[in-house]
Scaffold this motif. Structure first.
Motif, PDB file in Angstrom:
ATOM      1  N   ILE A   1      26.463  37.674  50.284  1.00 24.51           N
ATOM      2  CA  ILE A   1      26.583  39.025  49.749  1.00 24.51           C
ATOM      3  C   ILE A   1      27.151  38.935  48.338  1.00 24.51           C
ATOM      4  N   SER A   2      27.050  40.027  47.569  1.00 24.99           N
ATOM      5  CA  SER A   2      27.433  39.993  46.164  1.00 24.99           C
ATOM      6  C   SER A   2      28.941  39.979  45.976  1.00 24.99           C
ATOM      7  N   PHE A   3      29.355  39.611  44.782  1.00 25.73           N
ATOM      8  CA  PHE A   3      30.769  39.625  44.395  1.00 25.73           C
ATOM      9  C   PHE A   3      31.367  41.008  44.634  1.00 25.73           C
ATOM     10  N   GLU A   4      30.608  42.054  44.274  1.00 18.36           N
ATOM     11  CA  GLU A   4      31.092  43.423  44.443  1.00 18.36           C
ATOM     12  C   GLU A   4      31.240  43.774  45.919  1.00 18.36           C
ATOM     13  N   GLN A   5      30.284  43.364  46.747  1.00 22.71           N
ATOM     14  CA  GLN A   5      30.371  43.625  48.182  1.00 22.71           C
ATOM     15  C   GLN A   5      31.511  42.846  48.825  1.00 22.71           C
ATOM     16  N   ILE A   6      31.734  41.624  48.347  1.00 23.61           N
ATOM     17  CA  ILE A   6      32.838  40.813  48.855  1.00 23.61           C
ATOM     18  C   ILE A   6      34.174  41.515  48.588  1.00 23.61           C
ATOM     19  N   ASN A   7      34.358  42.031  47.370  1.00 20.67           N
ATOM     20  CA  ASN A   7      35.599  42.723  47.028  1.00 20.67           C
ATOM     21  C   ASN A   7      35.776  44.002  47.839  1.00 20.67           C
ATOM     22  N   THR A   8      34.672  44.742  48.017  1.00 21.95           N
ATOM     23  CA  THR A   8      34.740  45.963  48.825  1.00 21.95           C
ATOM     24  C   THR A   8      35.119  45.642  50.257  1.00 21.95           C
ATOM     25  N   LEU A   9      34.488  44.621  50.819  1.00 22.89           N
ATOM     26  CA  LEU A   9      34.762  44.239  52.200  1.00 22.89           C
ATOM     27  C   LEU A   9      36.197  43.736  52.347  1.00 22.89           C
ATOM     28  N   ARG A  10      36.651  42.978  51.370  1.00 25.45           N
ATOM     29  CA  ARG A  10      38.020  42.469  51.404  1.00 25.45           C
ATOM     30  C   ARG A  10      39.026  43.633  51.438  1.00 25.45           C
ATOM     31  N   THR A  11      38.768  44.658  50.625  1.00 28.01           N
ATOM     32  CA  THR A  11      39.657  45.830  50.575  1.00 28.01           C
ATOM     33  C   THR A  11      39.634  46.596  51.892  1.00 28.01           C
ATOM     34  N   ILE A  12      38.439  46.801  52.443  1.00 28.99           N
ATOM     35  CA  ILE A  12      38.305  47.538  53.702  1.00 28.99           C
ATOM     36  C   ILE A  12      39.057  46.835  54.829  1.00 28.99           C
ATOM     37  N   LEU A  13      38.868  45.529  54.941  1.00 28.12           N
ATOM     38  CA  LEU A  13      39.512  44.777  56.019  1.00 28.12           C
ATOM     39  C   LEU A  13      41.032  44.783  55.855  1.00 28.12           C
ATOM     40  N   LYS A  14      41.487  44.709  54.612  1.00 26.05           N
ATOM     41  CA  LYS A  14      42.932  44.738  54.368  1.00 26.05           C
ATOM     42  C   LYS A  14      43.521  46.086  54.755  1.00 26.05           C
ATOM     43  N   GLU A  15      42.834  47.163  54.373  1.00 28.66           N
ATOM     44  CA  GLU A  15      43.319  48.516  54.695  1.00 28.66           C
ATOM     45  C   GLU A  15      43.336  48.761  56.191  1.00 28.66           C
ATOM     46  N   LYS A  16      42.356  48.213  56.908  1.00 24.96           N
ATOM     47  CA  LYS A  16      42.262  48.431  58.351  1.00 24.96           C
ATOM     48  C   LYS A  16      43.085  47.411  59.143  1.00 24.96           C
ATOM     49  N   GLY A  17      43.640  46.431  58.433  1.00 20.86           N
ATOM     50  CA  GLY A  17      44.441  45.423  59.116  1.00 20.86           C
ATOM     51  C   GLY A  17      43.628  44.523  60.020  1.00 20.86           C
ATOM     52  N   ILE A  18      42.370  44.304  59.668  1.00 23.72           N
ATOM     53  CA  ILE A  18      41.479  43.459  60.480  1.00 23.72           C
ATOM     54  C   ILE A  18      41.454  42.065  59.856  1.00 23.72           C
ATOM     55  N   PRO A  19      41.800  41.024  60.613  1.00 22.16           N
ATOM     56  CA  PRO A  19      41.898  39.675  60.044  1.00 22.16           C
ATOM     57  C   PRO A  19      40.547  39.069  59.681  1.00 22.16           C
ATOM     58  N   ALA A  20      39.530  39.314  60.494  1.00 28.76           N
ATOM     59  CA  ALA A  20      38.229  38.685  60.231  1.00 28.76           C
ATOM     60  C   ALA A  20      37.140  39.370  61.032  1.00 28.76           C
ATOM     61  N   ILE A  21      35.913  39.304  60.505  1.00 31.97           N
ATOM     62  CA  ILE A  21      34.737  39.816  61.226  1.00 31.97           C
ATOM     63  C   ILE A  21      33.621  38.792  61.101  1.00 31.97           C
ATOM     64  N   GLY A  22      32.592  38.942  61.925  1.00 32.96           N
ATOM     65  CA  GLY A  22      31.446  38.045  61.879  1.00 32.96           C
ATOM     66  C   GLY A  22      30.353  38.589  60.990  1.00 32.96           C
TER      67      GLY A  22
ATOM     68  N   ARG B   1      25.176  41.202  30.905  1.00 32.08           N
ATOM     69  CA  ARG B   1      24.683  42.227  29.982  1.00 32.08           C
ATOM     70  C   ARG B   1      25.642  43.414  29.884  1.00 32.08           C
ATOM     71  N   LEU B   2      26.225  43.816  31.026  1.00 25.30           N
ATOM     72  CA  LEU B   2      27.102  44.993  31.066  1.00 25.30           C
ATOM     73  C   LEU B   2      28.575  44.635  30.904  1.00 25.30           C
ATOM     74  N   LYS B   3      28.842  43.318  30.717  1.00 26.02           N
ATOM     75  CA  LYS B   3      30.219  42.835  30.535  1.00 26.02           C
ATOM     76  C   LYS B   3      31.121  43.242  31.703  1.00 26.02           C
ATOM     77  N   LEU B   4      30.622  42.980  32.916  1.00 21.47           N
ATOM     78  CA  LEU B   4      31.363  43.304  34.130  1.00 21.47           C
ATOM     79  C   LEU B   4      32.050  42.055  34.681  1.00 21.47           C
ATOM     80  N   ASN B   5      33.069  42.274  35.509  1.00 21.06           N
ATOM     81  CA  ASN B   5      33.745  41.155  36.166  1.00 21.06           C
ATOM     82  C   ASN B   5      32.828  40.525  37.204  1.00 21.06           C
ATOM     83  N   GLY B   6      33.114  39.273  37.519  1.00 18.33           N
ATOM     84  CA  GLY B   6      32.324  38.565  38.521  1.00 18.33           C
ATOM     85  C   GLY B   6      31.592  37.398  37.899  1.00 18.33           C
ATOM     86  N   PRO B   7      30.921  36.590  38.719  1.00 19.11           N
ATOM     87  CA  PRO B   7      30.217  35.411  38.193  1.00 19.11           C
ATOM     88  C   PRO B   7      29.057  35.799  37.279  1.00 19.11           C
ATOM     89  N   HIS B   8      29.003  35.170  36.107  1.00 22.28           N
ATOM     90  CA  HIS B   8      27.912  35.413  35.164  1.00 22.28           C
ATOM     91  C   HIS B   8      26.843  34.339  35.266  1.00 22.28           C
TER      92      HIS B   8
END
Length: 358
Positions: A263-284, A323-330
């Motif tokens: 999954i993308s860098f952006e999706q990884i960050n979103t998922l990381r935030t969601i799991l942290k907020e919900k207190g879920i250690p890991a999902i498959g 091109r858009l000068k965004l964070n993440g792997p270029h």
């Protein structure tokens, strides 16, 4: 020691124009020696088992041969030519590749021979894939299936490495020496669609992909540490050196996470935030879509087309961030790895030259 000043020399002087032209007038070779041998072994057996299928395969091979002859009729990229637009040399082609920095698709700006050869490569790839599938389902021919799979995947990596070369050539943060080397490698790839860099890098990337497929990462910390260790333990020294030296680079580690988790860098960050907020250690893997609220295909299929599709998604995302000068792997993981291999090869070459001069 005094440093020498080098004068730029036209690459055309390194090639024997007459011999190249003579070779071009001869019958173009569509298959490598290994591929010819494979076809010559299996076709008589297919004729015995299924004459109709053998005829179908032969028609496909004949069509590829005709296409190869058409590609061979276009001017060589390794010679000097007087074209309608002016004189073209390998050096002018390299300069054009380096100087062209416009955003957007570059398809119509590339040489005709490169584009036609790419079409031939894709057609050949699909043909060998058909051979692989057919031989896999015929007991008497099953021993050939792996060889056809290998030829298919090798062709796919030539396609992928063309992309990587184009990415690296246009990266003006790279040393000009390397950009010109990648541009020359690209000309050689376009001329023959058989690259030395592909032969060196493809087996490593294939092993990484196969190892990644066997993993079932837990999407929790999203660091991928255990997955990375499992992959690295199965790899050669070059990959281990790459991990040791480059994983501390944020771009490399982010590109690695995208590769590992699918999954993308952006999706990884979103998922990381969601799991942290919900207190879920890991999902498959099968739970990723549910938590992101969108359908994502994070698993890795066996098909070579799946590998290439996954690569192109990561490539396009990296280009957009640049091109858009965004964070993440270029860059993609493949970009970083081939760049690392180039630097290592250059260091080895310089060390050998130094040792000989002593």
């Amino acid at each position: 020691m005094q440093q020498n000043d080098f004068e730029q020399v036209d690459l055309n002087t390194f090639f024997d124009t007459q011999s190249l032209a003579a070779d071009q007038n001869e019958k173009a070779e569509m298959l490598t020696t290994q591929q010819k041998q494979l076809i010559q072994e299996v076709m008589p057996l297919i004729k015995q088992i299924d004459p109709e299928k053998a005829n179908s395969f032969q028609q496909r091979l004949d069509a590829l041969e005709s296409l190869a002859q058409s590609v061979a009729m276009f001017p060589s990229l390794l010679e000097r030519h007087e074209l309608i637009g002016g004189t073209r040399t390998p050096t002018s082609l390299i300069d054009s590749l380096i100087d062209h920095q416009d955003a957007g698709d570059s398809t119509i700006q590339l040489p005709s021979k490169a584009m036609l050869g790419k079409g031939l490569l894709v057609a050949k790839m699909h043909t060998f894939s058909s051979f692989a599938k057919y031989t896999h389902h015929i007991h008497e021919l099953r021993k050939y299936s792996k060889a056809f799979d290998t030829e298919t995947i090798t062709s796919m990596y030539s396609l992928l490495i063309e992309d990587v070369y184009l990415n690296l050539i246009r990266d003006n943060t790279q040393p000009m020496e390397f950009r010109r080397e990648w541009a020359l490698s690209l000309l050689l790839l376009w001329e023959h669609w058989n690259d030395q860099g592909s032969a060196q890098v493809a087996p490593v990337l294939e092993s990484v992909w196969m190892a990644r497929r066997r993993l079932a990462p837990a999407f929790g910390t999203m660091m991928g540490t255990s997955e990375l260790l499992q992959i690295s333990m199965q790899m050669d020294d070059q990959w281990i050196a790459f991990i040791k030296q480059k994983l501390g680079d944020p771009g490399v580690s982010q590109a690695m996470e995208e590769f590992l988790f699918g999954i993308s860098f952006e999706q990884i960050n979103t998922l990381r935030t969601i799991l942290k907020e919900k207190g879920i250690p890991a999902i498959g893997r099968d739970e990723v879509s549910k938590f992101l609220g969108e359908h994502v295909k994070s698993d890795a299929g066996l098909d070579y087309r799946d590998f290439y599709a996954k690569y192109t998604v990561r490539r396009d995302n990296a280009r957009s961030r640049t091109r858009l000068k965004l964070n993440g792997p270029h860059k993609t993981l493949e970009d970083y790895f081939i760049q690392f291999v180039t630097v290592q090869n250059k260091e080895t070459q310089n060390n050998d030259t130094f040792a000989k001069s002593k």
